[in-house]
Write a protein that holds these residues in place. Structure first.
Motif, PDB file in Angstrom:
ATOM      1  N   ASN A  37      -1.259  13.633 -10.570  1.00 26.29           N
ATOM      2  CA  ASN A  37      -0.711  14.621  -9.634  1.00 26.29           C
ATOM      3  C   ASN A  37      -1.830  15.358  -8.900  1.00 26.29           C
ATOM      4  O   ASN A  37      -1.737  15.588  -7.689  1.00 26.29           O
ATOM      5  CB  ASN A  37       0.191  15.618 -10.366  1.00 26.29           C
ATOM      6  CG  ASN A  37       1.549  15.033 -10.673  1.00 26.29           C
ATOM      7  OD1 ASN A  37       2.098  14.284  -9.880  1.00 26.29           O
ATOM      8  ND2 ASN A  37       2.092  15.360 -11.818  1.00 26.29           N
ATOM      9  N   ALA A  38      -2.889  15.729  -9.617  1.00 27.09           N
ATOM     10  CA  ALA A  38      -4.010  16.418  -8.985  1.00 27.09           C
ATOM     11  C   ALA A  38      -4.716  15.505  -7.981  1.00 27.09           C
ATOM     12  O   ALA A  38      -5.109  15.946  -6.896  1.00 27.09           O
ATOM     13  CB  ALA A  38      -4.988  16.924 -10.047  1.00 27.09           C
ATOM     14  N   LEU A  39      -4.876  14.213  -8.332  1.00 26.65           N
ATOM     15  CA  LEU A  39      -5.487  13.254  -7.404  1.00 26.65           C
ATOM     16  C   LEU A  39      -4.690  13.172  -6.105  1.00 26.65           C
ATOM     17  O   LEU A  39      -5.261  13.136  -5.012  1.00 26.65           O
ATOM     18  CB  LEU A  39      -5.564  11.864  -8.033  1.00 26.65           C
ATOM     19  CG  LEU A  39      -6.720  11.586  -8.969  1.00 26.65           C
ATOM     20  CD1 LEU A  39      -6.494  10.267  -9.715  1.00 26.65           C
ATOM     21  CD2 LEU A  39      -8.032  11.553  -8.220  1.00 26.65           C
ATOM     22  N   CYS A  40      -3.372  13.148  -6.220  1.00 24.27           N
ATOM     23  CA  CYS A  40      -2.519  13.089  -5.024  1.00 24.27           C
ATOM     24  C   CYS A  40      -2.641  14.366  -4.195  1.00 24.27           C
ATOM     25  O   CYS A  40      -2.570  14.329  -2.970  1.00 24.27           O
ATOM     26  CB  CYS A  40      -1.065  12.862  -5.422  1.00 24.27           C
ATOM     27  SG  CYS A  40      -0.743  11.240  -6.111  1.00 24.27           S
ATOM     28  N   LYS A  41      -2.837  15.467  -4.869  1.00 22.49           N
ATOM     29  CA  LYS A  41      -2.917  16.751  -4.181  1.00 22.49           C
ATOM     30  C   LYS A  41      -4.258  16.944  -3.478  1.00 22.49           C
ATOM     31  O   LYS A  41      -4.302  17.292  -2.308  1.00 22.49           O
ATOM     32  CB  LYS A  41      -2.691  17.889  -5.173  1.00 22.49           C
ATOM     33  CG  LYS A  41      -2.735  19.256  -4.559  1.00 22.49           C
ATOM     34  CD  LYS A  41      -2.517  20.315  -5.603  1.00 22.49           C
ATOM     35  CE  LYS A  41      -2.595  21.682  -4.970  1.00 22.49           C
ATOM     36  NZ  LYS A  41      -2.554  22.734  -5.965  1.00 22.49           N
ATOM     37  N   VAL A  42      -5.370  16.730  -4.190  1.00 18.49           N
ATOM     38  CA  VAL A  42      -6.680  17.033  -3.613  1.00 18.49           C
ATOM     39  C   VAL A  42      -7.323  15.832  -2.923  1.00 18.49           C
ATOM     40  O   VAL A  42      -8.278  15.987  -2.184  1.00 18.49           O
ATOM     41  CB  VAL A  42      -7.646  17.645  -4.664  1.00 18.49           C
ATOM     42  CG1 VAL A  42      -7.096  18.929  -5.226  1.00 18.49           C
ATOM     43  CG2 VAL A  42      -7.964  16.666  -5.764  1.00 18.49           C
ATOM     44  N   LYS A  43      -6.830  14.632  -3.201  1.00 16.00           N
ATOM     45  CA  LYS A  43      -7.264  13.401  -2.531  1.00 16.00           C
ATOM     46  C   LYS A  43      -8.766  13.138  -2.647  1.00 16.00           C
ATOM     47  O   LYS A  43      -9.413  12.698  -1.698  1.00 16.00           O
ATOM     48  CB  LYS A  43      -6.832  13.407  -1.068  1.00 16.00           C
ATOM     49  CG  LYS A  43      -5.334  13.432  -0.887  1.00 16.00           C
ATOM     50  CD  LYS A  43      -4.970  13.492   0.575  1.00 16.00           C
ATOM     51  CE  LYS A  43      -3.499  13.436   0.802  1.00 16.00           C
ATOM     52  NZ  LYS A  43      -2.765  14.614   0.553  1.00 16.00           N
ATOM     53  N   THR A  44      -9.317  13.427  -3.817  1.00 15.59           N
ATOM     54  CA  THR A  44     -10.716  13.138  -4.085  1.00 15.59           C
ATOM     55  C   THR A  44     -10.894  12.946  -5.583  1.00 15.59           C
ATOM     56  O   THR A  44     -10.074  13.420  -6.365  1.00 15.59           O
ATOM     57  CB  THR A  44     -11.646  14.267  -3.594  1.00 15.59           C
ATOM     58  OG1 THR A  44     -13.002  13.900  -3.853  1.00 15.59           O
ATOM     59  CG2 THR A  44     -11.344  15.586  -4.276  1.00 15.59           C
ATOM     60  N   ILE A  45     -11.975  12.250  -5.948  1.00 17.39           N
ATOM     61  CA  ILE A  45     -12.259  12.082  -7.372  1.00 17.39           C
ATOM     62  C   ILE A  45     -13.356  13.033  -7.830  1.00 17.39           C
ATOM     63  O   ILE A  45     -13.822  12.957  -8.949  1.00 17.39           O
ATOM     64  CB  ILE A  45     -12.639  10.622  -7.708  1.00 17.39           C
ATOM     65  CG1 ILE A  45     -13.856  10.181  -6.902  1.00 17.39           C
ATOM     66  CG2 ILE A  45     -11.462   9.698  -7.503  1.00 17.39           C
ATOM     67  CD1 ILE A  45     -14.455   8.875  -7.363  1.00 17.39           C
ATOM     68  N   ASN A  46     -13.758  13.957  -6.967  1.00 11.97           N
ATOM     69  CA  ASN A  46     -14.731  14.972  -7.325  1.00 11.97           C
ATOM     70  C   ASN A  46     -14.141  15.840  -8.439  1.00 11.97           C
ATOM     71  O   ASN A  46     -13.102  16.473  -8.263  1.00 11.97           O
ATOM     72  CB  ASN A  46     -15.061  15.816  -6.084  1.00 11.97           C
ATOM     73  CG  ASN A  46     -15.994  16.946  -6.376  1.00 11.97           C
ATOM     74  OD1 ASN A  46     -15.612  17.922  -7.016  1.00 11.97           O
ATOM     75  ND2 ASN A  46     -17.214  16.818  -5.890  1.00 11.97           N
ATOM     76  N   TYR A  47     -14.807  15.876  -9.598  1.00  8.64           N
ATOM     77  CA  TYR A  47     -14.261  16.570 -10.772  1.00  8.64           C
ATOM     78  C   TYR A  47     -13.988  18.047 -10.500  1.00  8.64           C
ATOM     79  O   TYR A  47     -12.986  18.592 -10.955  1.00  8.64           O
ATOM     80  CB  TYR A  47     -15.197  16.448 -11.965  1.00  8.64           C
ATOM     81  CG  TYR A  47     -15.309  15.077 -12.571  1.00  8.64           C
ATOM     82  CD1 TYR A  47     -14.553  14.001 -12.119  1.00  8.64           C
ATOM     83  CD2 TYR A  47     -16.178  14.851 -13.618  1.00  8.64           C
ATOM     84  CE1 TYR A  47     -14.678  12.745 -12.684  1.00  8.64           C
ATOM     85  CE2 TYR A  47     -16.307  13.596 -14.201  1.00  8.64           C
ATOM     86  CZ  TYR A  47     -15.548  12.556 -13.719  1.00  8.64           C
ATOM     87  OH  TYR A  47     -15.663  11.320 -14.292  1.00  8.64           O
ATOM     88  N   ASP A  48     -14.877  18.713  -9.769  1.00  4.78           N
ATOM     89  CA  ASP A  48     -14.700  20.136  -9.493  1.00  4.78           C
ATOM     90  C   ASP A  48     -13.422  20.376  -8.681  1.00  4.78           C
ATOM     91  O   ASP A  48     -12.633  21.253  -8.996  1.00  4.78           O
ATOM     92  CB  ASP A  48     -15.924  20.678  -8.748  1.00  4.78           C
ATOM     93  CG  ASP A  48     -15.861  22.174  -8.562  1.00  4.78           C
ATOM     94  OD1 ASP A  48     -15.755  22.888  -9.583  1.00  4.78           O
ATOM     95  OD2 ASP A  48     -15.906  22.632  -7.400  1.00  4.78           O
ATOM     96  N   ARG A  49     -13.224  19.565  -7.650  1.00  2.00           N
ATOM     97  CA  ARG A  49     -12.010  19.710  -6.831  1.00  2.00           C
ATOM     98  C   ARG A  49     -10.767  19.287  -7.600  1.00  2.00           C
ATOM     99  O   ARG A  49      -9.710  19.894  -7.458  1.00  2.00           O
ATOM    100  CB  ARG A  49     -12.149  18.922  -5.551  1.00  2.00           C
ATOM    101  CG  ARG A  49     -13.125  19.591  -4.592  1.00  2.00           C
ATOM    102  CD  ARG A  49     -13.424  18.650  -3.514  1.00  2.00           C
ATOM    103  NE  ARG A  49     -13.211  19.198  -2.199  1.00  2.00           N
ATOM    104  CZ  ARG A  49     -13.445  18.489  -1.117  1.00  2.00           C
ATOM    105  NH1 ARG A  49     -13.831  17.237  -1.219  1.00  2.00           N
ATOM    106  NH2 ARG A  49     -13.290  19.009   0.063  1.00  2.00           N
ATOM    107  N   LEU A  50     -10.897  18.232  -8.397  1.00  2.00           N
ATOM    108  CA  LEU A  50      -9.765  17.810  -9.227  1.00  2.00           C
ATOM    109  C   LEU A  50      -9.328  18.926 -10.171  1.00  2.00           C
ATOM    110  O   LEU A  50      -8.135  19.181 -10.332  1.00  2.00           O
ATOM    111  CB  LEU A  50     -10.131  16.579 -10.056  1.00  2.00           C
ATOM    112  CG  LEU A  50      -9.801  15.232  -9.484  1.00  2.00           C
ATOM    113  CD1 LEU A  50     -10.346  14.135 -10.384  1.00  2.00           C
ATOM    114  CD2 LEU A  50      -8.326  15.050  -9.266  1.00  2.00           C
ATOM    115  N   ALA A  51     -10.298  19.586 -10.784  1.00  2.00           N
ATOM    116  CA  ALA A  51      -9.990  20.663 -11.727  1.00  2.00           C
ATOM    117  C   ALA A  51      -9.206  21.778 -11.048  1.00  2.00           C
ATOM    118  O   ALA A  51      -8.322  22.382 -11.661  1.00  2.00           O
ATOM    119  CB  ALA A  51     -11.274  21.210 -12.348  1.00  2.00           C
ATOM    120  N   SER A  52      -9.485  22.017  -9.771  1.00  2.00           N
ATOM    121  CA  SER A  52      -8.737  23.057  -9.063  1.00  2.00           C
ATOM    122  C   SER A  52      -7.328  22.583  -8.705  1.00  2.00           C
ATOM    123  O   SER A  52      -6.466  23.404  -8.376  1.00  2.00           O
ATOM    124  CB  SER A  52      -9.483  23.491  -7.796  1.00  2.00           C
ATOM    125  OG  SER A  52      -9.538  22.430  -6.875  1.00  2.00           O
TER     126      SER A  52
END
Length: 162
Positions: A37-52
């Motif tokens: 769900n987070a991947l679909c939302k932030v559209k990146t595999i960057n861990y920092d952005r995924l965590a948000s």
């Protein structure tokens, strides 16, 4: 998009629980669902952005570490994942199997992936991959081994369903 799984059971979580039942614990299944769900939302595999992108009652740094631990310590069984992807495809007919290889350098290390996917409506979904310990093209033996891995997994799955 709401990526929380608080007290409700989502369709994705239900599908993952059914598929991974007996293979992994519920907390890990829930993390994978949150991760998707987070991947679909932030559209990146960057861990920092995924965590948000994880909308849960925990600090971003806590989920950042959780993502790091999951990626470093847990190995998703490739055959199980490929069966899940295939199972989730709405159509099982008119699929095209595609082989693709990519090669790049990370510092002095060569990264060479040979992937097998299923193409559905012009989108290729990865089913299996193998790391080639060399630069350049794959050879026939390497391609056959990758195909054998996916076919053996499908045959075993079909034989246990009878």
């Amino acid at each position: 998009m709401n990526t929380s799984l608080s007290d409700k059971d989502t369709g994705l979580l239900t599908a993952l629980k059914a598929h991974f039942s007996g293979e992994m614990i519920g907390a890990r299944i829930k993390l994978i669902c949150l991760f998707i769900n987070a991947l679909c939302k932030v559209k990146t595999i960057n861990y920092d952005r995924l965590a948000s992108g994880f909308e849960v009652n925990a600090k971003k740094n806590s989920f950042y570490r959780r993502i790091q631990r999951f990626m470093a310590e847990f190995e998703l069984p490739m055959k199980t994942i490929s069966r899940l992807i295939f199972r989730l495809l709405p159509e099982k007919t008119d699929l095209t199997l595609v082989l693709d290889r990519t090669n790049w350098k990370f510092g002095s290390k060569n990264i060479n992936l040979l992937r097998l996917g299923a193409s559905y409506k012009n989108v290729a979904f990865p089913l299996m991959f193998t790391m080639l310990d060399k630069r350049g093209n794959s050879n026939t033996r390497e391609r056959i081994e990758l195909l054998k891995n996916i076919l053996l997994g499908l045959v075993k799955k079909l034989s246990t369903s009878f």
